[in-house]
Design a protein around this motif. Sequence first.
Motif, PDB file in Angstrom:
ATOM      1  N   ASN A 142      54.109 100.013 -68.635  1.00 18.95           N
ATOM      2  CA  ASN A 142      54.530  99.280 -67.687  1.00 18.95           C
ATOM      3  C   ASN A 142      55.003  97.820 -67.810  1.00 18.95           C
ATOM      4  O   ASN A 142      55.952  97.241 -67.231  1.00 18.95           O
ATOM      5  CB  ASN A 142      53.481  99.618 -66.462  1.00 18.95           C
ATOM      6  CG  ASN A 142      52.999 100.874 -66.202  1.00 18.95           C
ATOM      7  OD1 ASN A 142      53.901 101.733 -66.515  1.00 18.95           O
ATOM      8  ND2 ASN A 142      51.961 100.955 -65.546  1.00 18.95           N
ATOM      9  N   ASN A 197      48.174  95.674 -45.862  1.00 15.40           N
ATOM     10  CA  ASN A 197      48.325  96.802 -44.611  1.00 15.40           C
ATOM     11  C   ASN A 197      48.410  95.805 -43.236  1.00 15.40           C
ATOM     12  O   ASN A 197      48.147  96.478 -42.249  1.00 15.40           O
ATOM     13  CB  ASN A 197      47.486  97.683 -44.887  1.00 15.40           C
ATOM     14  CG  ASN A 197      47.554  98.295 -46.095  1.00 15.40           C
ATOM     15  OD1 ASN A 197      48.509  98.836 -46.225  1.00 15.40           O
ATOM     16  ND2 ASN A 197      46.397  98.450 -46.650  1.00 15.40           N
ATOM     17  N   ASP A 214      44.235  93.460 -59.825  1.00 17.69           N
ATOM     18  CA  ASP A 214      44.078  93.524 -58.264  1.00 17.69           C
ATOM     19  C   ASP A 214      42.735  94.812 -58.212  1.00 17.69           C
ATOM     20  O   ASP A 214      43.097  95.714 -58.795  1.00 17.69           O
ATOM     21  CB  ASP A 214      45.381  93.779 -57.556  1.00 17.69           C
ATOM     22  CG  ASP A 214      45.015  94.453 -55.895  1.00 17.69           C
ATOM     23  OD1 ASP A 214      44.719  93.548 -55.286  1.00 17.69           O
ATOM     24  OD2 ASP A 214      44.931  95.758 -55.812  1.00 17.69           O
ATOM     25  N   LEU A 262      54.599 103.203 -58.301  1.00 19.47           N
ATOM     26  CA  LEU A 262      55.193 104.453 -58.794  1.00 19.47           C
ATOM     27  C   LEU A 262      54.817 105.651 -58.180  1.00 19.47           C
ATOM     28  O   LEU A 262      55.016 106.981 -58.389  1.00 19.47           O
ATOM     29  CB  LEU A 262      54.706 104.744 -60.304  1.00 19.47           C
ATOM     30  CG  LEU A 262      55.025 103.556 -61.454  1.00 19.47           C
ATOM     31  CD1 LEU A 262      53.950 103.622 -62.692  1.00 19.47           C
ATOM     32  CD2 LEU A 262      56.469 103.851 -61.777  1.00 19.47           C
ATOM     33  N   GLY A 288      46.924  97.177 -61.102  1.00 16.48           N
ATOM     34  CA  GLY A 288      46.084  97.695 -60.013  1.00 16.48           C
ATOM     35  C   GLY A 288      45.276  98.280 -60.565  1.00 16.48           C
ATOM     36  O   GLY A 288      45.375  99.398 -61.143  1.00 16.48           O
ATOM     37  N   HIS A 324      45.407 103.990 -66.413  1.00 16.87           N
ATOM     38  CA  HIS A 324      44.037 104.036 -67.016  1.00 16.87           C
ATOM     39  C   HIS A 324      44.036 104.376 -68.458  1.00 16.87           C
ATOM     40  O   HIS A 324      43.004 104.855 -69.157  1.00 16.87           O
ATOM     41  CB  HIS A 324      43.385 105.429 -66.187  1.00 16.87           C
ATOM     42  CG  HIS A 324      44.144 106.593 -66.253  1.00 16.87           C
ATOM     43  ND1 HIS A 324      43.867 107.651 -67.300  1.00 16.87           N
ATOM     44  CD2 HIS A 324      45.026 107.273 -65.388  1.00 16.87           C
ATOM     45  CE1 HIS A 324      44.829 108.554 -67.107  1.00 16.87           C
ATOM     46  NE2 HIS A 324      45.551 108.290 -65.759  1.00 16.87           N
ATOM     47  N   GLY A 366      49.363 100.942 -61.147  1.00 18.06           N
ATOM     48  CA  GLY A 366      47.938 101.646 -61.725  1.00 18.06           C
ATOM     49  C   GLY A 366      48.064 102.027 -63.041  1.00 18.06           C
ATOM     50  O   GLY A 366      49.051 102.622 -63.454  1.00 18.06           O
ATOM     51  N   GLN A 406      49.919 103.270 -71.229  1.00 19.72           N
ATOM     52  CA  GLN A 406      50.705 103.046 -69.780  1.00 19.72           C
ATOM     53  C   GLN A 406      50.967 101.886 -69.325  1.00 19.72           C
ATOM     54  O   GLN A 406      51.969 101.410 -68.750  1.00 19.72           O
ATOM     55  CB  GLN A 406      49.685 104.012 -68.673  1.00 19.72           C
ATOM     56  CG  GLN A 406      49.659 105.610 -68.717  1.00 19.72           C
ATOM     57  CD  GLN A 406      48.777 106.116 -67.639  1.00 19.72           C
ATOM     58  OE1 GLN A 406      48.043 105.516 -67.198  1.00 19.72           O
ATOM     59  NE2 GLN A 406      49.169 107.068 -67.324  1.00 19.72           N
ATOM     60  N   SER A 458      51.187 100.891 -54.934  1.00 22.07           N
ATOM     61  CA  SER A 458      51.980 102.198 -55.218  1.00 22.07           C
ATOM     62  C   SER A 458      53.150 102.338 -55.858  1.00 22.07           C
ATOM     63  O   SER A 458      54.075 102.805 -55.201  1.00 22.07           O
ATOM     64  CB  SER A 458      51.656 103.177 -54.140  1.00 22.07           C
ATOM     65  OG  SER A 458      50.232 103.483 -53.916  1.00 22.07           O
TER      66      SER A 458
END
Length: 327
Positions: free
Chosen positions: A302, A157, A54, A219, A20, A294, A292, A298, A217
Motif C-alpha cells: 500500500n 461521518n 488512525d 479498498l 487504518g 494486517h 487497512g 500489505q 475503506s
Amino acid sequence: MQYKTVPALPNARISTIGFGCWSLGAQSGWTNSSDEESVATVYKAIDCGVTFFDTAPVYGFHGSETLLGRALQGKRDRIFLASKCGLLWDDNHVTRRDLSHKAVIADVEGSLSRLKTDHLDLLQLHWPDHETPLEETARALHHLLEQGKINAVGVTNYSVVDTVALAKLVPVSSYQGLYNLLERNTDSYHSISLEYEAEREIVPFCLERGMAFLPYSPLFQGLLTGRFNADSKFGSSDVRSANPKLAGDGYRRYVAAVEGLKPIAAAAGISMTHMSLAWLCQNPAVTSVLCGAHRPDQIADNAASADVVLSEKTLGDIKEVLERNGL
Ligand SMILES: NC(=O)c1ccc[n+]([C@@H]2O[C@H](COP(=O)([O-])OP(=O)(O)OC[C@H]3O[C@@H](n4cnc5c(N)ncnc54)[C@H](OP(=O)(O)O)[C@@H]3O)[C@@H](O)[C@H]2O)c1
C-alpha cells in the motif's frame, strides 16, 4: 512515500498513505489478524515512511488501541496519532453514540492510557450524536485542547451542515469519510445511512476550508484489490459479513465494475490495489488514504502506491468504466 500538509494542520507531516488500524490484533473482528503479525505490520508501516495512524476505542473493543500502544513504545514521536471518541458499546458489542461531555473526556483518558501516550495529535468525533448539543461536545473538546491532551479536532461521518456548526464552536481540522473508486457518493455504510456525499460535498468542502480529507475503506474492504469474485463469502466472525454491499445483487454489480477496471490496471502495468490507492492519492483534496492492513507485506504494498502516478488516459478510462456501471 509522499507527504502533505494542510492549512488546518500546519505542523503535521502527513503521509499520503495512512494506516487504518481497525484490523489490528486477533480480537479485531477481521479474519486472519494475529497480535504478532499486527505488531510487525506497525513496524513495517513506520519503516515504509507511513506517519499517519488512525485508530478508535471501538476497533477490536479496545484491542486496536492496546496493541498499537504496545507497538509504538519508543516510536511514538515518529508518527501522527489519530483516534476517535463517541461510540460506546454494551456486553453484546452493540454500539451507541454518545458525545456528551462525560463520554468524550472518558474516551480520551482511556485512549491515552491504552496508547501509552500523553496526547493525541488528532481526536475525531466518530459518528454524529444528534441527542447531545454540539455546545456540550465542544466544551469537552476545548477542555482537552487546553490540557494538551489533544492537539486538534476532526469529524468523521458528519454532514456538512453539522461540521460547519461545530466549526463555529471549536476549530475542525479534518474530515474522515467513506470514499473509494466504487463508493464516491454512496448513501450507506454497513446499513447505516450516511449524511454526506463524499465526492460531491466533502471534497470541495475540505479544499475550500483547508481541512484534511481522510478517505476510509479505500479498498472497499479488499474488493478493490481484485482478489474477490462473485462467489466470495465472509465467515460470520469477519466484520465484512455485516456489510450488505458485499453480498447479493448489489455485490455482483460491484464485482462487474472491478472486472471492468482490471484491464485498465493491466494496461498501465500496475495492480488493482495500486490503481485504486493512487486514484485517491492523486486527488488534491485527499490528505491521507486510510488503508487497512494486517500483514507487513500489505502495508508495504500500500505504501508503494504513493509513488504511482496515473496518466490522464488511465484516469479517463477509469471514469468511463465507472459511468458505464452506473457508479
Ligand atoms: N470513520 C469510520 O467510520 C471508519 C469506518 C471504516 C473504516 N475506517 C478507517 O479506515 C481504515 C481502512 O478501512 P477498512 O479497514 O474498512 O478497509 P480497506 O482499507 O478498504 O481494506 C482493508 C482490507 O483490504 C485488504 N488489503 C489491504 N491491503 C492489501 C494489499 N496490499 N493487498 C491485498 N489485500 C489488501 C485486506 O483484506 P484481508 O483481510 O482479506 O487480507 C484488508 O483487511 C480502518 O482501519 C479505519 O481506520 C473508518
